[in-house]
Design a protein around this motif. Structure first.
Motif, PDB file in Angstrom:
ATOM      1  N   ALA A  15      40.239  29.207  50.261  1.00 13.61           N
ATOM      2  CA  ALA A  15      39.715  29.696  49.065  1.00 13.61           C
ATOM      3  C   ALA A  15      38.892  30.154  48.938  1.00 13.61           C
ATOM      4  N   LEU A  16      37.499  30.435  49.942  1.00 17.77           N
ATOM      5  CA  LEU A  16      36.427  31.480  49.866  1.00 17.77           C
ATOM      6  C   LEU A  16      36.640  32.821  49.505  1.00 17.77           C
ATOM      7  N   GLY A  17      37.488  33.348  50.424  1.00 20.71           N
ATOM      8  CA  GLY A  17      38.466  34.775  50.441  1.00 20.71           C
ATOM      9  C   GLY A  17      38.521  34.733  49.107  1.00 20.71           C
ATOM     10  N   ASN A  18      39.457  34.063  48.614  1.00 24.74           N
ATOM     11  CA  ASN A  18      39.810  34.449  47.208  1.00 24.74           C
ATOM     12  C   ASN A  18      38.438  34.144  46.139  1.00 24.74           C
ATOM     13  N   LEU A  19      37.718  33.996  46.203  1.00 22.39           N
ATOM     14  CA  LEU A  19      36.649  33.357  45.391  1.00 22.39           C
ATOM     15  C   LEU A  19      35.255  34.777  45.277  1.00 22.39           C
ATOM     16  N   MET A  20      35.455  35.174  46.603  1.00 21.56           N
ATOM     17  CA  MET A  20      34.928  36.748  46.982  1.00 21.56           C
ATOM     18  C   MET A  20      35.645  37.766  46.737  1.00 21.56           C
ATOM     19  N   GLY A  21      36.232  38.011  46.562  1.00 20.46           N
ATOM     20  CA  GLY A  21      37.302  38.688  45.991  1.00 20.46           C
ATOM     21  C   GLY A  21      37.218  39.242  44.975  1.00 20.46           C
ATOM     22  N   PRO A  22      37.421  39.096  44.033  1.00 17.32           N
ATOM     23  CA  PRO A  22      36.532  38.883  42.651  1.00 17.32           C
ATOM     24  C   PRO A  22      35.157  39.011  42.555  1.00 17.32           C
ATOM     25  N   LEU A  23      34.258  38.852  42.560  1.00 16.89           N
ATOM     26  CA  LEU A  23      33.492  38.465  42.490  1.00 16.89           C
ATOM     27  C   LEU A  23      32.634  39.841  43.049  1.00 16.89           C
ATOM     28  N   LEU A  24      33.190  39.768  44.700  1.00 14.67           N
ATOM     29  CA  LEU A  24      32.258  41.695  45.473  1.00 14.67           C
ATOM     30  C   LEU A  24      33.454  42.926  44.403  1.00 14.67           C
ATOM     31  N   LEU A  25      34.617  42.758  44.425  1.00  3.72           N
ATOM     32  CA  LEU A  25      35.054  44.084  43.909  1.00  3.72           C
ATOM     33  C   LEU A  25      35.257  43.879  42.747  1.00  3.72           C
ATOM     34  N   GLY A  26      35.353  43.125  40.916  1.00  9.05           N
ATOM     35  CA  GLY A  26      35.059  43.203  40.208  1.00  9.05           C
ATOM     36  C   GLY A  26      34.155  43.778  39.698  1.00  9.05           C
ATOM     37  N   PRO A  27      32.919  44.037  39.770  1.00  4.40           N
ATOM     38  CA  PRO A  27      32.260  45.502  39.447  1.00  4.40           C
ATOM     39  C   PRO A  27      33.204  47.030  39.541  1.00  4.40           C
ATOM     40  N   LEU A  28      34.012  47.178  40.750  1.00  2.00           N
ATOM     41  CA  LEU A  28      34.582  48.330  40.883  1.00  2.00           C
ATOM     42  C   LEU A  28      35.222  48.575  39.357  1.00  2.00           C
ATOM     43  N   PHE A  29      35.968  47.518  39.167  1.00  2.00           N
ATOM     44  CA  PHE A  29      37.278  47.643  37.898  1.00  2.00           C
ATOM     45  C   PHE A  29      36.037  48.398  36.637  1.00  2.00           C
ATOM     46  N   ASP A  30      35.349  48.254  36.694  1.00  2.00           N
ATOM     47  CA  ASP A  30      34.454  48.545  35.375  1.00  2.00           C
ATOM     48  C   ASP A  30      33.993  49.854  35.241  1.00  2.00           C
ATOM     49  N   SER A  31      33.782  50.220  37.255  1.00  2.00           N
ATOM     50  CA  SER A  31      32.720  52.175  37.323  1.00  2.00           C
ATOM     51  C   SER A  31      33.296  52.577  37.837  1.00  2.00           C
ATOM     52  N   ILE A  32      34.496  52.213  39.397  1.00  2.00           N
ATOM     53  CA  ILE A  32      35.893  53.271  39.801  1.00  2.00           C
ATOM     54  C   ILE A  32      36.783  53.513  38.323  1.00  2.00           C
ATOM     55  N   GLY A  33      36.685  52.264  37.920  1.00  2.00           N
ATOM     56  CA  GLY A  33      38.321  51.838  36.735  1.00  2.00           C
ATOM     57  C   GLY A  33      39.832  51.404  37.075  1.00  2.00           C
ATOM     58  N   ARG A  34      40.257  50.670  36.427  1.00  2.00           N
ATOM     59  CA  ARG A  34      41.504  49.723  36.320  1.00  2.00           C
ATOM     60  C   ARG A  34      42.250  50.653  37.424  1.00  2.00           C
ATOM     61  N   ARG A  35      42.747  51.383  36.630  1.00  2.00           N
ATOM     62  CA  ARG A  35      44.134  52.191  37.394  1.00  2.00           C
ATOM     63  C   ARG A  35      43.735  52.069  38.615  1.00  2.00           C
ATOM     64  N   VAL A  36      43.052  52.914  39.406  1.00  2.00           N
ATOM     65  CA  VAL A  36      42.364  52.621  41.050  1.00  2.00           C
ATOM     66  C   VAL A  36      42.582  51.302  42.058  1.00  2.00           C
ATOM     67  N   MET A  37      41.614  50.683  41.199  1.00  2.00           N
ATOM     68  CA  MET A  37      40.988  49.401  41.585  1.00  2.00           C
ATOM     69  C   MET A  37      43.229  48.351  41.593  1.00  2.00           C
TER      70      MET A  37
END
Length: 497
Positions: free
Chosen positions: A331-353
């Protein structure tokens, strides 16, 4: 809130009348504030509750299977999980339709009230059929929440942070999962409480927590974007002004809007015919993309997670009251994924991430499935493998909800989210737990391996579909990503700003 005299002066725009509003630009310019935290906590807590519910069933699966009053078989455990998902599908569609008609705020309370009653009732189940019924009703409440809450959050969070916040909020499902895992360690420990009482108490207490949500939501306003597209331009502007006054008192003068007003023509309610036309004709590629992302992640998640405890107890000999220790790191791994990678969906972009997270999860799923078949992994090594896989799969799954919310016009956003959730869950989620429950009951690692491979292939299919059909939505106003149906002219539709 505004004085009652001002509220009485607010005029509803007549059907067919053209009006101009700067509500979207004013919402998107706001600095991050405690108002946004209120939205995230009061609405996003839905996912925490869903995570608590799903984890309780996953963690308690062995105890429910061993319960002298229910004595469910492994297949019935899988069927009850499917009943929850069927309820979620029906609730999403029904409540999603009402959300676009009645508004986001009214449905907040209806759906959480249904969840509250049904979850408590689950604790008093007396046989398989009553258990499955109450699980279905609980799912209906949660399914309705997905439509109302996802649409409201996306409509009130500034565009520059929409991806980061949406993924983080959806990721809080796993905060609930961690809470459920810890709770299971207590309620299933024979030294603390009789497991027959413990699993029932877990559902009752989980349902009672919904009272807190109702108190928080008292302070959440109706979505100004929903109001403006339904002719309540004055009321939408007043709510935004109240938000602005509060933000300005804490942050100082607000920055100027980054784009201009939109011109809208008041329409009647969006009909089912309109929805079908837009999905199957005007936005056919986005429809294919949304269904694929939702269905593939739903199968992967529900197949693995709903039967997680059964794999640990049947193939690794883990006692049912110890399962929570293995679900907690997952559960903790699943929680950390969006928290740590989430900002990249706004910076790098949706399609790539989105492509990257689906692809990595699929490849790792295939590798871990083969290792499971060969018997190379201990219980903890299997847990570590799944933790790493779902560190990537979690933001991928959250991005599916983000994609379908951004892909379609404001007037049909809630029903679109609901339909894609329903399609994806029906195709990938309902079958998954039942199939894996049946494979586990066979007792053959080779049989389960093919289930893992199917999940892996589906995640790779989703990655390829995103790369081919994905669209840019990062940092763009919702009205730019998908023009409202009520835009005054085709010229406005081509350039909203």
């Amino acid at each position: 809130m505004a004085a009652s005299g001002e509220a009485r002066m607010e005029r509803q725009v007549a059907e067919g009348e053209v009006f101009e509003t700067d509500v979207p630009a004013r919402l998107d310019r706001l600095p991050w504030d405690r108002f946004h935290w209120l939205i995230v906590i009061a609405l996003g807590i839905t996912w925490t509750l869903d995570g608590l519910e799903v984890t309780l069933v996953g963690s308690l699966a062995a105890a429910i299977h061993e319960s002298p009053s229910l004595a469910l078989s492994e297949t019935q455990v899988g069927l009850s999980a499917s009943a929850y998902l069927i309820g979620a599908v029906l609730g999403a569609v029904g409540f999603g339709w009402l959300t676009d008609r009645w508004g986001r705020r009214k449905l907040f309370f209806i759906t959480v009230g249904l969840y509250l009653a049904a979850s408590i009732a689950t604790g008093f189940s007396w046989d398989f059929w009553s258990f499955a019924l109450f699980r279905a009703l609980t799912g209906a409440g949660i399914g309705g929440e997905y439509a109302a809450v996802n649409s409201a959050i996306q409509e009130m969070i500034p565009a520059r942070k929409r991806g980061t916040v949406d993924l983080a909020v959806n990721g809080t499902f796993w905060a609930g999962a961690a809470l459920g895992a810890l709770s299971a360690l207590v309620v299933l420990d024979p030294a603390v409480v009789d497991p027959e009482i413990g699993w029932r108490a877990a559902f009752i207490v989980g349902g009672a927590l919904a009272f807190v949500i109702m108190l928080l939501r008292k302070w959440v306003p109706e979505s100004p974007r929903w109001l403006m597209t339904h002719g309540h331009a004055d009321k939408a502007s007043r709510i935004v002004r109240e938000i602005e006054d509060g933000v300005a008192s804490r942050h100082g003068p607000l920055p100027p809007p980054q784009y201009g007003p939109v011109r809208l023509r008041r329409r009647g309610h969006t009909s089912l015919r309109d929805v079908v036309h837009i999905m199957l004709q005007r936005q056919r590629q986005r429809t294919v993309l949304g269904v694929t992302l939702m269905a593939c992640q739903a199968f992967c998640y529900n197949a693995i997670f709903f039967t997680y405890a059964l794999v640990l107890t049947k193939f690794y000999g883990i006692a049912s009251h110890e399962v929570g220790w293995y679900i907690l790191p997952f559960a903790l791994g699943n929680l950390m994924g969006p928290l740590l990678l989430g900002p990249l969906f706004d910076s790098i972009g949706r399609r790539v991430m989105i492509t990257l997270t689906y692809a990595v999860a699929g490849i790792l799923m295939a590798l871990s499935g083969y290792a499971f078949q060969q018997g190379w992994l201990s219980a903890w090594e299997q847990t570590l493998a799944w933790t790493v896989i779902f560190f990537f799969a979690s933001p991928a799954a959250s991005a599916a909800y983000l994609t379908v919310g951004e892909a379609f016009p404001l007037e049909m956003r809630a029903i679109a989210i609901a339909l894609f959730y329903a399609f994806g869950t029906a195709i990938g989620g309902v079958a998954g737990p039942t199939l894996f429950g049946w494979l586990i009951e066979s007792g053959e690692r080779g049989d389960i391996f093919w289930g893992f491979m199917l999940a892996a292939v589906l995640m790779l299919v989703a990655a390829a579909t995103e790369w081919r059909l994905g669209f840019a939505a990062e940092k763009k106003p919702l009205e730019d990503v998908s023009a409202p149906l009520s835009l005054h002219s085709e010229e406005d539709s081509a350039s909203v700003r």
